[in-house]
Design an enzyme around this catalytic site. Structure first.
Site, mmCIF file in Angstrom:
data_model
loop_
_atom_site.group_PDB
_atom_site.id
_atom_site.type_symbol
_atom_site.label_atom_id
_atom_site.label_comp_id
_atom_site.label_asym_id
_atom_site.label_seq_id
_atom_site.Cartn_x
_atom_site.Cartn_y
_atom_site.Cartn_z
ATOM 1 N N LEU A 1 1.400 -0.946 -0.005
ATOM 2 C CA LEU A 1 -0.267 -0.507 -0.066
ATOM 3 C C LEU A 1 1.259 0.952 0.357
ATOM 4 O O LEU A 1 1.910 1.238 0.936
ATOM 5 C CB LEU A 1 -1.282 -0.223 1.089
ATOM 6 C CG LEU A 1 -1.909 -0.575 1.367
ATOM 7 C CD1 LEU A 1 -2.481 -0.451 2.662
ATOM 8 C CD2 LEU A 1 -3.201 -0.038 0.243
ATOM 9 N N ASP A 2 0.466 2.372 -0.784
ATOM 10 C CA ASP A 2 1.386 3.769 -0.924
ATOM 11 C C ASP A 2 1.456 4.447 0.319
ATOM 12 O O ASP A 2 0.482 3.657 0.580
ATOM 13 C CB ASP A 2 1.447 3.867 -2.095
ATOM 14 C CG ASP A 2 0.540 3.438 -3.285
ATOM 15 O OD1 ASP A 2 1.012 2.586 -3.582
ATOM 16 O OD2 ASP A 2 -0.020 4.641 -4.176
ATOM 17 N N TYR A 3 2.287 5.226 0.983
ATOM 18 C CA TYR A 3 3.136 5.973 1.985
ATOM 19 C C TYR A 3 1.856 6.877 1.560
ATOM 20 O O TYR A 3 1.652 6.257 3.356
ATOM 21 C CB TYR A 3 3.760 6.947 1.331
ATOM 22 C CG TYR A 3 4.532 7.496 2.552
ATOM 23 C CD1 TYR A 3 5.022 7.153 3.569
ATOM 24 C CD2 TYR A 3 4.570 9.525 2.240
ATOM 25 C CE1 TYR A 3 5.773 7.563 4.363
ATOM 26 C CE2 TYR A 3 4.857 10.121 2.979
ATOM 27 C CZ TYR A 3 5.090 9.606 4.427
ATOM 28 O OH TYR A 3 5.870 9.958 5.424
#
Ligand code: URA
Length: 266
Positions: A104-106
């Site tokens: 999951l992206d930052y």
């Protein structure tokens, strides 16, 4: 306890069982210093020194399966070269070396599975398993209905069409977790915009997980994603897990993930 080599290699997360068999046949696996290239050979992972391409296969640890609600502002890797906080820093008292299944992206939040079961992790990430993942996204502007239909049907991305997706407008900011409609994955659903909030929310369900896929799909139709939350993985929802909290998956949930088959109603 002796087990088949391909099973040991797969359980360590090095390769799928099928790939492990290829590695064995290619003579790239050694047990206590000897090349073992015969399929069906067994070893004891706690006592034998097993190496694949010269790299030691670690003895199995107790299997851990966690479901984390990742907050925004954490990277979903074990380490970050830029020194940003990682999801590992949210875990307390877990001695086993678990790692995130997928990314999951930052700037994204929501559900993330962590485990030290390499075989299950590989299975969940493989394209064939087609595990549906549902996202709530907030967009900067209003996409045209025909563009939304294109996303549902599949668009070219990195030279390959995206799999059919489910997409629907949400009436407003999502509260908690919304159920995914029970229709079969892959069949395009009508997209109905009920009203026009300034920055609309959509629910998107994908059966694949490519690099930054959700953000890039919306970018392709000229829309910037300003919030992104994963609210469902297969049958798992956050069920009151607050951002930063996690829980152990139950044995029944692990078994259900293990036996997940694309297209099967679960
Ligand atoms: N797709 C994205 O673009 N980002 C995520 O974090 C997850 C899916």
């Amino acid at each position: 306890m002796s087990e088949r080599l391909q099973k040991i290699i797969a359980a360590a997360g090095i390769a799928s069982r099928r790939k492990a068999e290829e590695l064995i046949v290619q003579g790239r696996v050694t047990v206590n210093g000897r090349v073992v290239s015969e399929l069906g050979s067994k070893a004891d992972p706690t006592h034998d020194h097993i190496r694949v391409n010269g790299k030691r296969v670690q003895a199995p640890q107790r299997r851990i399966y966690l479901l984390l609600n990742k907050p925004v502002g954490y990277v979903s890797t074990v380490r970050d070269p830029q020194g940003r906080p990682t999801v590992m820093s949210l875990l307390r008292g877990i001695k086993e070396r678990v790692y995130p299944v997928g990314r999951l992206d930052y700037h994204s939040s929501g559900l993330l599975i962590l485990t030290n079961d390499g075989e299950l992790a590989n299975a969940l990430m493989s394209r064939r398993s087609a595990i549906p993942r549902t996202y709530h996204v907030k967009l900067e502007g209003h996409p045209a209905p025909e563009d939304l239909r294109r996303l549902e049907q599949g668009i070219p991305l990195d030279g390959r069409r995206t799999a059919p997706a489910r997409l629907r407008a949400l009436a407003g900011p999502p509260r908690g977790t919304l159920a995914v409609p029970g229709r079969a994955a892959g069949r395009p659903q009508p997209v109905v915009a009920s009203h026009r909030p300034p920055k609309p929310w959509y629910e998107l369900t994908l059966v694949e997980g490519r690099y930054h896929q959700v953000r890039r799909m919306f970018e392709r139709i000229g829309q910037r994603v300003i919030k992104l939350k994963r609210v469902r993985i297969a049958f798992l929802t956050d069920q009151g897990l607050k951002p930063g909290q996690y829980r152990a998956l139950t044995p029944a949930e692990v078994e259900r993930l293990r036996t997940w088959r694309a297209g099967r109603a679960q």
